[in-house]
Design a protein around this motif. Structure first.
Motif, PDB file in Angstrom:
ATOM      1  N   LEU A 133      89.198 -10.254  -3.199  1.00  0.00           N
ATOM      2  CA  LEU A 133      87.800 -10.032  -2.843  1.00  0.00           C
ATOM      3  C   LEU A 133      86.944  -9.849  -4.101  1.00  0.00           C
ATOM      4  O   LEU A 133      85.785 -10.285  -4.145  1.00  0.00           O
ATOM      5  N   SER A 134      87.507  -9.229  -5.124  1.00  0.00           N
ATOM      6  CA  SER A 134      86.783  -9.047  -6.381  1.00  0.00           C
ATOM      7  C   SER A 134      86.519 -10.379  -7.060  1.00  0.00           C
ATOM      8  O   SER A 134      85.417 -10.634  -7.565  1.00  0.00           O
ATOM      9  N   LEU A 135      87.541 -11.239  -7.073  1.00  0.00           N
ATOM     10  CA  LEU A 135      87.378 -12.564  -7.669  1.00  0.00           C
ATOM     11  C   LEU A 135      86.345 -13.376  -6.903  1.00  0.00           C
ATOM     12  O   LEU A 135      85.532 -14.094  -7.493  1.00  0.00           O
ATOM     13  N   ALA A 136      86.348 -13.241  -5.580  1.00  0.00           N
ATOM     14  CA  ALA A 136      85.373 -13.961  -4.753  1.00  0.00           C
ATOM     15  C   ALA A 136      83.957 -13.455  -5.027  1.00  0.00           C
ATOM     16  O   ALA A 136      83.011 -14.241  -5.110  1.00  0.00           O
ATOM     17  N   ALA A 137      83.820 -12.135  -5.170  1.00  0.00           N
ATOM     18  CA  ALA A 137      82.504 -11.556  -5.443  1.00  0.00           C
ATOM     19  C   ALA A 137      81.923 -12.094  -6.736  1.00  0.00           C
ATOM     20  O   ALA A 137      80.728 -12.402  -6.833  1.00  0.00           O
ATOM     21  N   MET A 138      82.766 -12.225  -7.752  1.00  0.00           N
ATOM     22  CA  MET A 138      82.298 -12.756  -9.033  1.00  0.00           C
ATOM     23  C   MET A 138      81.821 -14.194  -8.887  1.00  0.00           C
ATOM     24  O   MET A 138      80.766 -14.573  -9.409  1.00  0.00           O
ATOM     25  N   THR A 139      82.580 -15.003  -8.151  1.00  0.00           N
ATOM     26  CA  THR A 139      82.255 -16.427  -8.057  1.00  0.00           C
ATOM     27  C   THR A 139      81.011 -16.709  -7.210  1.00  0.00           C
ATOM     28  O   THR A 139      80.363 -17.738  -7.402  1.00  0.00           O
ATOM     29  N   VAL A 140      80.658 -15.809  -6.277  1.00  0.00           N
ATOM     30  CA  VAL A 140      79.454 -16.057  -5.462  1.00  0.00           C
ATOM     31  C   VAL A 140      78.197 -15.468  -6.100  1.00  0.00           C
ATOM     32  O   VAL A 140      77.116 -15.571  -5.525  1.00  0.00           O
ATOM     33  N   GLY A 141      78.338 -14.850  -7.284  1.00  0.00           N
ATOM     34  CA  GLY A 141      77.138 -14.434  -8.010  1.00  0.00           C
ATOM     35  C   GLY A 141      76.826 -12.961  -8.047  1.00  0.00           C
ATOM     36  O   GLY A 141      75.727 -12.568  -8.465  1.00  0.00           O
ATOM     37  N   ALA A 142      77.766 -12.103  -7.627  1.00  0.00           N
ATOM     38  CA  ALA A 142      77.516 -10.657  -7.714  1.00  0.00           C
ATOM     39  C   ALA A 142      77.349 -10.244  -9.173  1.00  0.00           C
ATOM     40  O   ALA A 142      77.847 -10.901 -10.095  1.00  0.00           O
ATOM     41  N   ASP A 143      76.664  -9.133  -9.384  1.00  0.00           N
ATOM     42  CA  ASP A 143      76.425  -8.632 -10.735  1.00  0.00           C
ATOM     43  C   ASP A 143      77.496  -7.648 -11.192  1.00  0.00           C
ATOM     44  O   ASP A 143      77.475  -7.201 -12.337  1.00  0.00           O
ATOM     45  N   GLY A 144      78.416  -7.300 -10.289  1.00  0.00           N
ATOM     46  CA  GLY A 144      79.463  -6.365 -10.673  1.00  0.00           C
ATOM     47  C   GLY A 144      80.268  -5.881  -9.488  1.00  0.00           C
ATOM     48  O   GLY A 144      80.111  -6.367  -8.357  1.00  0.00           O
ATOM     49  N   LEU A 145      81.127  -4.896  -9.754  1.00  0.00           N
ATOM     50  CA  LEU A 145      82.001  -4.314  -8.741  1.00  0.00           C
ATOM     51  C   LEU A 145      82.019  -2.803  -8.892  1.00  0.00           C
ATOM     52  O   LEU A 145      81.765  -2.267  -9.964  1.00  0.00           O
ATOM     53  N   ILE A 146      82.369  -2.116  -7.795  1.00  0.00           N
ATOM     54  CA  ILE A 146      82.740  -0.709  -7.856  1.00  0.00           C
ATOM     55  C   ILE A 146      84.096  -0.604  -7.153  1.00  0.00           C
ATOM     56  O   ILE A 146      84.205  -0.877  -5.954  1.00  0.00           O
ATOM     57  N   VAL A 147      85.124  -0.258  -7.917  1.00  0.00           N
ATOM     58  CA  VAL A 147      86.507  -0.343  -7.455  1.00  0.00           C
ATOM     59  C   VAL A 147      87.177   1.029  -7.525  1.00  0.00           C
ATOM     60  O   VAL A 147      86.978   1.776  -8.488  1.00  0.00           O
ATOM     61  N   GLU A 148      88.001   1.326  -6.509  1.00  0.00           N
ATOM     62  CA  GLU A 148      88.737   2.585  -6.514  1.00  0.00           C
ATOM     63  C   GLU A 148      90.066   2.425  -7.236  1.00  0.00           C
ATOM     64  O   GLU A 148      90.858   1.536  -6.908  1.00  0.00           O
ATOM     65  N   VAL A 149      90.273   3.282  -8.231  1.00  0.00           N
ATOM     66  CA  VAL A 149      91.502   3.263  -9.032  1.00  0.00           C
ATOM     67  C   VAL A 149      92.034   4.690  -9.122  1.00  0.00           C
ATOM     68  O   VAL A 149      91.280   5.621  -9.416  1.00  0.00           O
TER      69      VAL A 149
END
Length: 338
Positions: free
Chosen positions: A284-300
């Motif tokens: 889902l993160s890779l998909a978000a990048m390819t559709v033009g999102a400006d970033g992510l907020i991920v739980e680690v």
């Protein structure tokens, strides 16, 4: 209504136009773009004749806006906004901002360990819940002010700006002082008293999409903050509730290009809450990048199986490192630098 002035219009002529419009009983938002100046007319513009405004030699075009959100509209603000959070710029062309950290702050050792790890992997900001909105009143509610203190300690150790969720308008003053990016969660997206209080600050706000909210409702919530005087809003798509029960929520990737078309505000994606399962976070993160999102907020989390909340959707430190390496490689092809 939007009035677009001709390129190279002098500031004194812009000021005269603003005064002329204000004399009609309207407020004016001035946006200086790269090529031209755009005047956003706020108020009842129904009786304003666009042809009359066109008589001014400095006016290039006049457009009426159908959308109920005005300041969030790309027509009011044609150039994409870049929101500065401490030393990080979200929405900057060619860059992709990753925010990472645990669902909740549990201890000093935990938050500092995760902060150091995600920074090493390429994260630019640290997330961590100090105040936790939970469905059950018997679930862990966060360490609250102690958690906020630990986040500040992690920032001192790593230099990472901190992101954490606010629950109440009463906490705005404290968050304004101690937090770099104030998160408004999905449950509070339409807490209008809170939004207006945040609008009275200049502190950047991360506004998550509501559980079942339309894109227009989401942008109208952003409008509350913008209309109250705070232009520093970042939108976050975190999945919406649908009839599907396999995933925790349904990630609406189509919202990313839609927002880019409708609004100048940057938009990031939360893949962790979208799916609710850690193995889905990377795709889902890779998909978000390819559709033009400006970033992510991920739980680690340093030990997801022992996390006090949302361990099932959290990556461990190695999984996050591997994902970031893949995203850096993909970023070369889509023109995004992490």
């Amino acid at each position: 209504m939007v009035v677009i002035l001709k390129p190279k219009t002098k500031q004194e002529d812009v000021n005269k136009m603003v005064s002329y419009i204000k004399d009609m009983g309207l407020d004016v938002m001035v946006n200086k773009g790269v090529d031209c100046t755009v005047l956003g007319l706020l108020g009842d513009t129904s009786k304003i004749d666009p042809d009359t405004l066109m008589l001014n030699v400095h006016v290039d075009r006049v457009m009426r806006i159908a959308e109920p959100f005005k300041k969030a509209s790309r027509k009011f603000h044609p150039d994409p906004s870049v929101i500065k959070v401490d030393n990080v710029e979200i929405g900057k062309e060619g860059e992709f901002t990753v925010i990472a950290g645990p669902c909740s702050v549990e201890s000093e050792a935990q938050i500092i360990d995760v902060a150091q790890s995600v920074k090493k992997s390429g994260a630019k900001m640290l997330r961590g819940g100090a105040f936790k909105p939970r469905t059950s009143p018997y679930s862990f509610q966060g360490l609250e002010l102690e958690g906020l203190k630990l986040l500040k300690e992690a920032k001192e150790k790593t230099g990472l700006p901190i992101v954490t969720e606010i629950m109440s308008p009463k906490m705005v003053e404290i968050f304004d002082k101690d937090v770099d990016l104030i998160q408004v969660g999905a449950r509070n997206m339409q807490n209008f008293d809170l939004l207006k209080e945040l609008g009275n600050t200049k502190k950047p706000v991360l506004l998550k999409r509501g559980l079942s909210s339309t894109i227009e409702e989401w942008l109208m919530s952003a409008e509350y903050i913008l209309a109250s005087g705070n232009p520093n809003v970042v939108l976050c798509e975190r999945g919406i509730r649908t009839f599907e029960t396999y995933t925790r929520n349904t990630l609406d990737l189509s919202a990313i290009p839609a927002i880019k078309r409708l609004s100048h505000l940057p938009v990031i994606v939360d893949p962790s809450h979208s799916a609710g399962m850690s193995w889905m976070v990377e795709p889902l993160s890779l998909a978000a990048m390819t559709v033009g999102a400006d970033g992510l907020i991920v739980e680690v989390h340093n030990c997801p199986e022992k996390a006090w909340c949302d361990g099932a959707q959290s990556l461990d430190k190695k999984q996050f490192e591997n994902m970031m390496n893949k995203m850096k490689a993909i970023g070369v092809h889509v023109g995004k630098k992490i």
